[in-house]
Design a protein around this motif. Structure first.
Motif, PDB file in Angstrom:
ATOM      1  N   GLY A 133      -5.622   8.432  10.951  1.00  0.00           N
ATOM      2  CA  GLY A 133      -5.126   8.176   8.712  1.00  0.00           C
ATOM      3  C   GLY A 133      -5.753   6.794   8.245  1.00  0.00           C
ATOM      4  O   GLY A 133      -5.847   6.424   7.381  1.00  0.00           O
ATOM      5  N   ARG A 134      -4.769   5.803   9.195  1.00  0.00           N
ATOM      6  CA  ARG A 134      -4.914   4.734   8.902  1.00  0.00           C
ATOM      7  C   ARG A 134      -5.926   3.787   9.116  1.00  0.00           C
ATOM      8  O   ARG A 134      -6.575   3.136   7.888  1.00  0.00           O
ATOM      9  N   ILE A 135      -6.853   4.466  10.225  1.00  0.00           N
ATOM     10  CA  ILE A 135      -8.083   3.837  10.436  1.00  0.00           C
ATOM     11  C   ILE A 135      -9.085   4.054   8.630  1.00  0.00           C
ATOM     12  O   ILE A 135     -10.148   3.613   8.291  1.00  0.00           O
ATOM     13  N   THR A 136      -8.981   5.285   8.710  1.00  0.00           N
ATOM     14  CA  THR A 136      -9.971   6.297   7.985  1.00  0.00           C
ATOM     15  C   THR A 136      -9.195   4.823   6.390  1.00  0.00           C
ATOM     16  O   THR A 136      -9.967   4.544   6.322  1.00  0.00           O
ATOM     17  N   LEU A 137      -8.371   4.654   5.997  1.00  0.00           N
ATOM     18  CA  LEU A 137      -7.981   3.929   4.585  1.00  0.00           C
ATOM     19  C   LEU A 137      -8.592   2.209   5.514  1.00  0.00           C
ATOM     20  O   LEU A 137      -8.891   2.002   3.661  1.00  0.00           O
ATOM     21  N   LEU A 138      -9.092   1.901   6.163  1.00  0.00           N
ATOM     22  CA  LEU A 138      -9.336   0.778   6.570  1.00  0.00           C
ATOM     23  C   LEU A 138     -11.132   1.085   6.044  1.00  0.00           C
ATOM     24  O   LEU A 138     -11.904   0.079   5.823  1.00  0.00           O
ATOM     25  N   ILE A 139     -10.975   2.133   6.686  1.00  0.00           N
ATOM     26  CA  ILE A 139     -12.662   2.254   6.568  1.00  0.00           C
ATOM     27  C   ILE A 139     -12.733   2.729   5.032  1.00  0.00           C
ATOM     28  O   ILE A 139     -14.356   2.021   4.444  1.00  0.00           O
ATOM     29  N   GLY A 140     -12.042   3.431   4.164  1.00  0.00           N
ATOM     30  CA  GLY A 140     -12.115   3.556   2.251  1.00  0.00           C
ATOM     31  C   GLY A 140     -12.353   2.106   2.204  1.00  0.00           C
ATOM     32  O   GLY A 140     -14.168   2.094   0.873  1.00  0.00           O
ATOM     33  N   PHE A 149     -13.777  -0.499   3.443  1.00  0.00           N
ATOM     34  CA  PHE A 149     -14.747  -1.728   3.523  1.00  0.00           C
ATOM     35  C   PHE A 149     -15.714  -0.930   3.177  1.00  0.00           C
ATOM     36  O   PHE A 149     -16.746  -1.637   2.937  1.00  0.00           O
ATOM     37  N   GLN A 150     -16.224   0.890   3.196  1.00  0.00           N
ATOM     38  CA  GLN A 150     -16.545   1.229   2.224  1.00  0.00           C
ATOM     39  C   GLN A 150     -17.144   0.541   1.134  1.00  0.00           C
ATOM     40  O   GLN A 150     -18.259   0.361   0.323  1.00  0.00           O
ATOM     41  N   MET A 193     -18.653  -3.274   1.550  1.00  0.00           N
ATOM     42  CA  MET A 193     -19.286  -3.028   2.214  1.00  0.00           C
ATOM     43  C   MET A 193     -21.023  -2.191   0.836  1.00  0.00           C
ATOM     44  O   MET A 193     -21.916  -2.863   0.993  1.00  0.00           O
TER      45      MET A 193
END
Lengths: 207, 286
Positions: free
Chosen positions: A184-191, A193-194, A197
Motif C-alpha cells: 500500500g505504501r509503495i503504491t502511494l509513492l508509485i502514484g 511518481f506516475q 512523470m
C-alpha cells in the motif's frame, strides 16, 4: 511537459512534501499547513452543504417537513460542549447517537462477524483435497489462537504447545498484513511518481 | 536501520557495522530509483491472477446488457493511487457490457474523485448522464444511508449530486431499492466495504463485490471466504489482476513492475541488515 497551472502547483507541492525526506524544512512545513487548511475548508463546505443545507434547511424550511427539526436541534446541542458549564447538555445528543448506533450495529455485527464467521470456520467436507486441508488449517489456527488468548488458566502442560501454535498462526496473519501494508505504501509513492512523470513532465504515457 | 554512530572509533568500523548504519537518505534514493526506473522502462513482469480477483471479474462479467449496478466511491484523494485503477477498470468493464450504473460516495471528499472517473470513462464510451449512469453524490451518515437504500433510493437521495430530482432520471424509473440492483460494488479505503456487506448484504441480501486498499485487504478475506463479499481486489496487485482479466492495460499493470522492484529492494535491505547484525554479533562474541 504540462502547461496546466494546476498540475504545476500540484507537482511543486508534491516536491515540497518529498523534501522532508532529506530533512525538515520551511518549504515542507508550508505545504503541510496548506494541505491541512485546504482540507479543513473543503470539508466544512461539503458538510455544511450536504448535512445542514440538504438535510435540514431544504426539507424543514422549504418542504415543510417540520418533524425533522428535532434532529437539527439535537445536533445543535453538541455546541454546548464548548463551554465547561453547559457541556452536560451535549450528552443528550451523544446518548441518542450511541443508542441509535448500538441498535444499528450490535445485531448486524453479531450476525456478520461472529455467527457467519464461526460457521465459516467449521471445516468443509466436500470440494478438492486442498480446500478440505485449508478448511482444517483455518479451524486449527482459530482454536489455537483462541487458546493463546485464554488467560483464565496458566499456559502450561497441553495448553503451552497449543498456544505456541497459536502464536505461529498469529505471526502468519501479521506477516500477511505487513506485506500488504508495504504494498500500500509503495503504491502511494508509485502514484505520485506516475503523476510527476506522466501528468507533469510527460515522460510516461497517461493511461 | 539506525543512524551512523559517529562517536565510534574509526578503526572499529567494518563493512558489517556500515551495513547496520546505512544513511536513511541513501535508502530513500534507492527506493525512488526502484520505483521510477520501471515506470520509464517497463519490465513487463507477468501478472498471475488470484481467486478473489477472478471472482470479482466473474461477478461483473456474468451481468447482461441493461442490468443496473450500484457503485460506491468510498475513498478520497489520499488513496487514489491504489483505488483509481480499480474504479476505472470496473467502469470500463461495465460500459463495455452496456450496464447501467448508479454511483454514489460515502465520503465527503469522494465527490471530486467520482466526477473525474465518471467523466473520463463516460466520455470514452459515449455514455449519457441520467440514462446510462447517474451520480447521487454524498449523503451524510453512511450507516443510515446504507440501510435506507434498501427501502428507497429516491427517498434517500431526493435529488442527484447536482440538484435534479432523482425521479426524473430514466435510469431510476424502475429501480428504487437493493432488490432492483444486480450487483453492488464498493471501492473502499476503509471498513466501509465490510459495512456494505453487513447491512446491504446481511440485512437485504444484496450481492456485492469490493475493491480495497492493500492495508484493508487482509480484513476482507474472511468476508470473501464466507461469501458475504463475492469477490474482491486487494491493493494495486488486485487492480493489475483485474485489468489483465478484462484485457485493459492501466495504471495497475504498469505500477506492478515498480511494485515488484521496490519489494525486491526491501527484501535485499532486510537481508543485508540481518547479515550485518549476525556478523557483528559473531565478531563481538569472538
Amino acid at each position: 511537459m504540462s502547461v496546466d497551472p494546476g498540475v504545476w502547483i500540484a507537482a511543486i507541492l508534491t516536491l515540497a512534501i518529498f523534501s522532508f525526506l532529506y530533512k525538515d524544512n520551511p518549504v515542507y512545513k508550508f505545504a503541510e499547513h496548506l494541505l491541512v487548511g485546504v482540507s479543513a475548508g473543503y470539508y466544512l463546505t461539503q458538510y455544511t452543504f450536504s448535512a445542514v443545507y440538504k438535510k435540514l434547511i431544504v426539507p424543514v424550511f422549504l418542504n415543510g417537513e417540520w418533524i425533522l427539526i428535532f434532529g437539527g436541534l439535537l445536533g445543535l446541542l453538541m455546541f454546548f460542549r464548548m463551554n465547561r458549564k453547559t457541556e452536560w447538555i451535549s450528552r443528550y445528543a451523544i446518548a441518542f447517537y450511541v443508542v441509535a448506533w448500538s441498535g444499528y450495529v450490535i445485531p448486524s455485527i453479531l450476525q456478520a462477524r461472529v455467527l457467519v464467521q464461526a460457521q465459516g470456520t467449521i471445516p468443509v467436507t466436500t470440494g478438492s483435497i486442498f480446500s478440505i486441508i485449508n478448511a482444517w488449517l483455518i479451524m486449527i489456527g482459530v482454536l489455537c489462537i483462541l487458546i493463546y488468548f485464554y488467560f483464565s488458566m496458566e499456559h502450561k502442560g497441553v495448553l503451552l504447545p497449543v498456544s505456541q501454535v497459536g502464536i505461529f498462526f498469529l505471526m502468519l496473519g501479521f506477516g500477511a498484513s505487513f506485506g500488504y501494508t508495504i504494498m500500500g505504501r509503495i503504491t502511494l509513492l508509485i502514484g505520485r511518481f506516475q503523476f510527476l512523470m506522466g501528468d507533469w513532465l510527460g515522460i510516461i504515457e497517461k493511461l | 536501520m539506525r543512524e551512523l554512530d559517529t562517536s565510534a572509533p574509526i578503526a572499529k568500523r567494518t563493512i558489517w557495522t556500515r551495513l547496520m548504519a546505512v544513511d536513511r537518505r541513501i535508502i530513500f534514493l534507492a527506493v525512488a530509483l526502484s520505483v521510477a526506473l520501471p515506470l520509464i522502462y517497463p519490465i513487463g513482469l507477468p501478472v498471475k491472477t488470484a481467486n478473489e480477483s477472478r471472482a470479482y471479474f466473474k461477478e461483473m462479467d456474468q451481468l447482461n446488457a441493461g442490468d443496473v449496478i450500484m457503485f460506491s466511491f468510498d475513498y478520497e484523494p489520499d488513496t487514489m493511487a491504489e483505488l483509481d485503477p480499480m474504479s476505472l477498470t470496473t467502469w470500463r468493464h461495465a460500459f463495455r457490457k452496456d450496464l447501467k450504473i448508479i454511483a454514489l460516495t460515502m465520503y465527503a471528499g469522494g465527490t471530486g474523485v467520482a466526477e473525474r472517473i465518471m467523466r473520463q470513462v463516460a466520455g470514452e464510451y459515449g455514455k449519457v448522464y441520467g440514462e446510462d449512469y447517474i451520480f447521487l453524490g454524498y449523503n451524510p451518515d453512511w450507516s443510515g444511508t446504507m440501510l435506507r437504500l434498501g427501502e428507497s433510493i429516491k427517498a434517500t437521495y431526493p435529488t442527484d449530486q447536482y440538484g435534479t430530482p432523482s425521479e426524473s432520471f430514466p435510469i431510476l424509473q424502475h429501480v428504487d431499492r437493493y432488490g432492483h440492483i444486480k450487483l453492488l460494488v464498493s471501492v473502499s479505503a476503509s471498513a466501509l466495504s465490510e459495512y456494505w456487506a453487513i447491512w446491504a448484504g446481511g440485512k437485504y441480501g444484496q450481492r456485492m463485490i469490493s475493491g480495497n486498499t492493500a492495508v484493508q485487504a487482509v480484513l476482507i478475506y474472511p468476508y470473501f471466504q464466507t461469501d458475504q463479499i463475492s469477490g474482491f481486489l486487494g491493493g494495486l496487485k488486485g487492480a493489475a489482476e483485474y485489468e489483465s482479466l478484462v484485457g485493459i492495460k492501466g495504471e495497475g499493470t504498469r505500477g506492478m513492475d515498480a511494485q515488484s522492484t521496490a519489494h525486491a529492494l526491501m527484501v535485499l535491505f532486510i537481508l543485508l541488515g540481518n547479515v550485518g547484525y549476525v556478523m557483528n554479533r559473531r565478531r563481538r562474541t569472538q
